[in-house]
Design a protein around this motif. Structure first.
Motif, PDB file in Angstrom:
ATOM      1  N   ARG A  15       0.756  -1.210  -0.179  1.00  0.00           N
ATOM      2  CA  ARG A  15       0.119  -0.021   0.062  1.00  0.00           C
ATOM      3  C   ARG A  15       0.899   1.238  -0.036  1.00  0.00           C
ATOM      4  O   ARG A  15       0.549   2.130  -0.636  1.00  0.00           O
ATOM      5  CB  ARG A  15      -0.745   0.066   1.036  1.00  0.00           C
ATOM      6  N   GLU A  16       1.791   1.275   0.889  1.00  0.00           N
ATOM      7  CA  GLU A  16       2.772   2.389   0.867  1.00  0.00           C
ATOM      8  C   GLU A  16       3.447   2.644  -0.512  1.00  0.00           C
ATOM      9  O   GLU A  16       3.735   3.803  -0.847  1.00  0.00           O
ATOM     10  CB  GLU A  16       3.800   2.049   2.108  1.00  0.00           C
ATOM     11  N   ILE A  17       4.032   1.476  -0.958  1.00  0.00           N
ATOM     12  CA  ILE A  17       4.793   1.836  -2.160  1.00  0.00           C
ATOM     13  C   ILE A  17       3.804   2.481  -3.443  1.00  0.00           C
ATOM     14  O   ILE A  17       4.077   3.238  -4.031  1.00  0.00           O
ATOM     15  CB  ILE A  17       5.384   0.538  -2.780  1.00  0.00           C
ATOM     16  N   ALA A  18       2.529   1.842  -3.249  1.00  0.00           N
ATOM     17  CA  ALA A  18       1.614   2.222  -4.444  1.00  0.00           C
ATOM     18  C   ALA A  18       1.172   3.773  -4.086  1.00  0.00           C
ATOM     19  O   ALA A  18       1.288   4.336  -5.238  1.00  0.00           O
ATOM     20  CB  ALA A  18       0.330   1.223  -4.350  1.00  0.00           C
ATOM     21  N   ALA A  19       0.939   4.061  -2.827  1.00  0.00           N
ATOM     22  CA  ALA A  19       0.605   5.388  -2.768  1.00  0.00           C
ATOM     23  C   ALA A  19       1.751   6.502  -3.122  1.00  0.00           C
ATOM     24  O   ALA A  19       1.498   7.373  -3.583  1.00  0.00           O
ATOM     25  CB  ALA A  19       0.203   5.430  -1.264  1.00  0.00           C
ATOM     26  N   GLU A  20       3.156   6.294  -2.931  1.00  0.00           N
ATOM     27  CA  GLU A  20       4.038   6.972  -3.229  1.00  0.00           C
ATOM     28  C   GLU A  20       4.172   6.785  -4.598  1.00  0.00           C
ATOM     29  O   GLU A  20       4.585   8.016  -5.316  1.00  0.00           O
ATOM     30  CB  GLU A  20       5.384   6.364  -2.507  1.00  0.00           C
ATOM     31  N   CYS A  21       3.980   5.868  -5.179  1.00  0.00           N
ATOM     32  CA  CYS A  21       3.934   5.785  -6.976  1.00  0.00           C
ATOM     33  C   CYS A  21       2.844   6.795  -7.369  1.00  0.00           C
ATOM     34  O   CYS A  21       3.196   7.499  -8.388  1.00  0.00           O
ATOM     35  CB  CYS A  21       3.996   4.398  -7.124  1.00  0.00           C
ATOM     36  N   ALA A  22       1.842   6.689  -7.034  1.00  0.00           N
ATOM     37  CA  ALA A  22       0.715   7.293  -7.319  1.00  0.00           C
ATOM     38  C   ALA A  22       1.162   9.016  -7.254  1.00  0.00           C
ATOM     39  O   ALA A  22       0.815   9.653  -7.983  1.00  0.00           O
ATOM     40  CB  ALA A  22      -0.674   7.176  -6.716  1.00  0.00           C
ATOM     41  N   SER A  23       1.577   9.344  -5.979  1.00  0.00           N
ATOM     42  CA  SER A  23       2.110  10.838  -5.756  1.00  0.00           C
ATOM     43  C   SER A  23       2.953  11.206  -6.696  1.00  0.00           C
ATOM     44  O   SER A  23       3.006  12.383  -7.305  1.00  0.00           O
ATOM     45  CB  SER A  23       2.366  10.853  -4.410  1.00  0.00           C
ATOM     46  N   THR A  24       3.966  10.443  -7.023  1.00  0.00           N
ATOM     47  CA  THR A  24       5.079  10.795  -7.822  1.00  0.00           C
ATOM     48  C   THR A  24       4.758  10.645  -9.228  1.00  0.00           C
ATOM     49  O   THR A  24       5.050  11.522 -10.106  1.00  0.00           O
ATOM     50  CB  THR A  24       6.293   9.909  -7.763  1.00  0.00           C
ATOM     51  N   VAL A  25       3.826   9.969  -9.681  1.00  0.00           N
ATOM     52  CA  VAL A  25       3.176   9.921 -11.002  1.00  0.00           C
ATOM     53  C   VAL A  25       2.421  11.435 -11.191  1.00  0.00           C
ATOM     54  O   VAL A  25       2.758  12.086 -12.018  1.00  0.00           O
ATOM     55  CB  VAL A  25       2.279   8.559 -11.298  1.00  0.00           C
ATOM     56  N   ARG A  26       1.602  11.525 -10.295  1.00  0.00           N
ATOM     57  CA  ARG A  26       0.936  12.851 -10.353  1.00  0.00           C
ATOM     58  C   ARG A  26       1.684  14.157 -10.546  1.00  0.00           C
ATOM     59  O   ARG A  26       1.408  14.828 -11.407  1.00  0.00           O
ATOM     60  CB  ARG A  26      -0.107  13.188  -9.107  1.00  0.00           C
ATOM     61  N   SER A  27       2.802  14.116  -9.834  1.00  0.00           N
ATOM     62  CA  SER A  27       4.013  15.057  -9.759  1.00  0.00           C
ATOM     63  C   SER A  27       4.390  15.314 -11.151  1.00  0.00           C
ATOM     64  O   SER A  27       4.751  16.120 -11.882  1.00  0.00           O
ATOM     65  CB  SER A  27       4.961  15.034  -8.847  1.00  0.00           C
TER      66      SER A  27
END
Length: 92
Positions: A15-27
């Protein structure tokens, strides 16, 4: 760090990795870096599938912060962290 049981720990890490990825992808997308965002998304999705299935992936060190429960910017564990307090190393 407290981890709970193995399955619970793995689910939290995913979950943490997926959330960090989603945030970075948005940026990346906000900066117009579409190719980079797509590459990161695909690579991370592949890694998450491998971790969920096998418990590891190629490049697992990239996720050490999540695996050890450390905060962003905190140094990763080293071999010395696993040595007892009274250990002695002698180099010859």
């Amino acid at each position: 760090p407290a981890r709970g049981d193995g399955q619970e720990h793995k689910e939290r890490v995913l979950r943490e990795i997926a959330a960090e990825c989603a945030s970075t992808v948005r940026s990346l997308l906000a900066s117009g870096l579409v190719v980079e965002a797509e590459r990161l998304q695909l690579r991370t999705e592949s890694d998450l599938a491998d971790i969920a299935r096998e418990g590891y992936c190629s490049g697992m060190e990239n996720y050490s912060r999540h695996l050890t429960g450390r905060r962003p910017g905190e140094a990763p564990p080293t071999l010395l962290d696993y040595m007892p307090d009274d250990w002695l190393f002698i180099a010859v």
